[in-house]
Design an enzyme around this catalytic site. Structure first.
Site, PDB file in Angstrom:
ATOM      1  N   THR A 199       0.852  -1.196   0.000  1.00 26.32           N
ATOM      2  CA  THR A 199       0.000   0.000   0.000  1.00 26.32           C
ATOM      3  C   THR A 199       0.888   1.246   0.000  1.00 26.32           C
ATOM      4  O   THR A 199       1.989   1.210   0.532  1.00 26.32           O
ATOM      5  CB  THR A 199      -0.867  -0.016   1.282  1.00 26.32           C
ATOM      6  OG1 THR A 199      -1.806  -1.063   1.155  1.00 26.32           O
ATOM      7  CG2 THR A 199      -1.585   1.297   1.518  1.00 26.32           C
ATOM      8  N   THR A 250      -0.504   1.626   6.915  1.00 31.48           N
ATOM      9  CA  THR A 250      -0.454   0.439   6.061  1.00 31.48           C
ATOM     10  C   THR A 250      -0.363  -0.784   6.948  1.00 31.48           C
ATOM     11  O   THR A 250       0.266  -0.755   7.999  1.00 31.48           O
ATOM     12  CB  THR A 250       0.745   0.482   5.094  1.00 31.48           C
ATOM     13  OG1 THR A 250       0.826  -0.793   4.425  1.00 31.48           O
ATOM     14  CG2 THR A 250       2.056   0.743   5.809  1.00 31.48           C
ATOM     15  N   TRP A 252      -2.562  -4.613   8.214  1.00 37.15           N
ATOM     16  CA  TRP A 252      -3.751  -5.474   8.214  1.00 37.15           C
ATOM     17  C   TRP A 252      -4.959  -4.601   8.542  1.00 37.15           C
ATOM     18  O   TRP A 252      -5.229  -4.302   9.711  1.00 37.15           O
ATOM     19  CB  TRP A 252      -3.535  -6.568   9.258  1.00 37.15           C
ATOM     20  CG  TRP A 252      -4.440  -7.738   9.134  1.00 37.15           C
ATOM     21  CD1 TRP A 252      -5.620  -7.810   8.459  1.00 37.15           C
ATOM     22  CD2 TRP A 252      -4.223  -9.025   9.730  1.00 37.15           C
ATOM     23  NE1 TRP A 252      -6.154  -9.060   8.582  1.00 37.15           N
ATOM     24  CE2 TRP A 252      -5.327  -9.827   9.362  1.00 37.15           C
ATOM     25  CE3 TRP A 252      -3.228  -9.567  10.532  1.00 37.15           C
ATOM     26  CZ2 TRP A 252      -5.445 -11.153   9.795  1.00 37.15           C
ATOM     27  CZ3 TRP A 252      -3.346 -10.881  10.962  1.00 37.15           C
ATOM     28  CH2 TRP A 252      -4.443 -11.660  10.585  1.00 37.15           C
TER      29      TRP A 252
HETATM   30  N1  ASP Z   1      -4.139  -1.625   4.795  1.00 41.87           N
HETATM   31  C1  ASP Z   1      -4.410  -2.228   3.523  1.00 41.87           C
HETATM   32  C2  ASP Z   1      -5.737  -2.935   3.590  1.00 41.87           C
HETATM   33  O1  ASP Z   1      -6.029  -3.550   4.590  1.00 41.87           O
HETATM   34  C3  ASP Z   1      -3.385  -3.197   3.083  1.00 41.87           C
HETATM   35  C4  ASP Z   1      -1.967  -2.788   3.292  1.00 41.87           C
HETATM   36  O2  ASP Z   1      -1.678  -1.734   3.817  1.00 41.87           O
HETATM   37  O3  ASP Z   1      -1.088  -3.556   2.906  1.00 41.87           O
HETATM   38  O4  ASP Z   1      -6.462  -2.914   2.625  1.00 41.87           O
END
Ligand code: ASP
Length: 333
Positions: A199, A250, A252
């Site tokens: 991300t 960024t 989970w």
């Molecule tokens: N936070 C993003 C999501 O959960 C993914 C990520 O940052 O890698 O969509």
């Protein structure tokens, strides 16, 4: 006898002497920017020297683009957008081109942006075929009465705006497709295959003391049922308030939504007087305590630009008017 202007100056000086400088004062003309390209399991052993160098060069390019805007007196909003569009076009990152695959082998993109000057914000969720979702999010902010648009409606809004579209192949990458296939074949979760999440985000302070934050992502591999993460959720993945801080997250997403990560960091700074690092570390620890992982980038009104993560790495960079200009990958560097 004193002239009127010098009397006014004297009165103003007296006020400053009595009241002191405004809280969390912005250093005149100072600017700062921090960017990220995702957090995750990023060990040195997983990287070849070529790959390591290529990521650093990509981060450097995005960081320099944002820093240039600020150095030349541009706005924090423009700096955030300038840095993010470069990473959205870079297939190394999970945003725009290079976005992860949904369960149905499509790409559904989420993005948000927030202006700390008046806390206006725009976000899109689950959009497809948009080359720069961050620009569409900004359009939602400036050209609609809403903050967040999703799915079909967001798509229709995009078609009515001057927004660049891209064909499905633009977003495809063999590596991300392989991750989806592995997830399905081995019945893994996104956390197992999204080794380097990817991300992207940026936070900035401009010379006028305005803060801004933005985040853009393809979400998590194998997502279905219209799953939306934290990136487009104002207060979770993105937040900016001149009186507090600017954050892009960024990791989970489900955990970041539950903790309300971005807003909580800003609130701790504003209400408890914590510095950016202390507040970020505390909130990332909260995410970790629930079982989540990831990281944040934060810029404070005083120009501090900090990172915090509970993963082994986060693609990141920061630059300030004081001369800092660096990119990093591993947590321990
Ligand atoms: N936070 C993003 C999501 O959960 C993914 C990520 O940052 O890698 O969509």
């Amino acid at each position: 006898m004193k002239s009127i202007p010098s009397r006014l100056t004297a009165i103003a000086a007296a006020f400053v002497a009595i009241l002191g400088a405004p809280a969390m004062a912005h250093e005149e003309e100072g600017w700062s920017i921090a960017i990220h390209g995702g957090a995750g399991t990023l060990g040195r052993k997983d990287m070849t020297p070529e790959r390591d160098a290529a990521y650093r060069a990509a981060l450097r390019q995005a960081l320099d683009a944002g820093a240039k805007v600020l150095r030349e007196g541009g706005t924090a909003m423009d700096a955030v957008e300038a840095a993010i569009v470069i990473m959205e076009d870079d297939a190394r990152f999970n945003a725009g081109r290079g976005a992860v695959y949904t369960w149905d082998e499509t790409h559904e993109l989420d993005a948000s942006i927030m202006d700390g000057r008046d806390r206006s914000a725009g976000a899109v969720a689950g959009v497809t075929g948009i080359r720069h979702p961050i620009r569409l999010a900004r359009k939602v902010m400036t050209d609609s009465p809403h903050v967040m648009l999703a799915g079909k409606g967001a798509q229709q809004f995009a078609s009515e705006q001057d927004i660049e579209m891209a064909p499905p192949e633009w977003f495809d990458t063999p590596e991300r497709l392989e991750a989806l296939k592995r997830l399905k074949a081995e019945k893994l979760s996104a956390i197992d295959v999204d080794i380097k999440f990817g991300t992207v985000g940026a936070v900035a302070l401009d010379k006028s003391g305005n803060l801004a934050a933005g985040t853009s992502t393809g979400g998590m591999t194998g997502k279905r049922w219209g799953r939306i993460g934290d990136a487009p959720v104002i207060g979770a993945g993105t937040y900016a308030d001149n009186a507090a801080c600017a954050v892009s997250a960024t990791g989970w997403g489900e955990f970041f939504i539950r903790v309300g990560v971005a807003r909580t960091i800003c609130l701790r700074m504003q209400m408890k007087g914590e510095d950016a690092q202390t507040a970020s570390d505390a909130v990332i620890a909260e995410v970790g305590a629930l079982g989540g992982d990831g990281g944040v980038i934060v810029v404070a009104p005083n120009g501090d630009a900090v990172f915090s993560m509970n993963t082994s790495g986060m693609y990141r960079g920061r630059a300030t008017s004081k001369g800092t200009s660096e990119v990093g990958i591993y947590a321990d560097e």
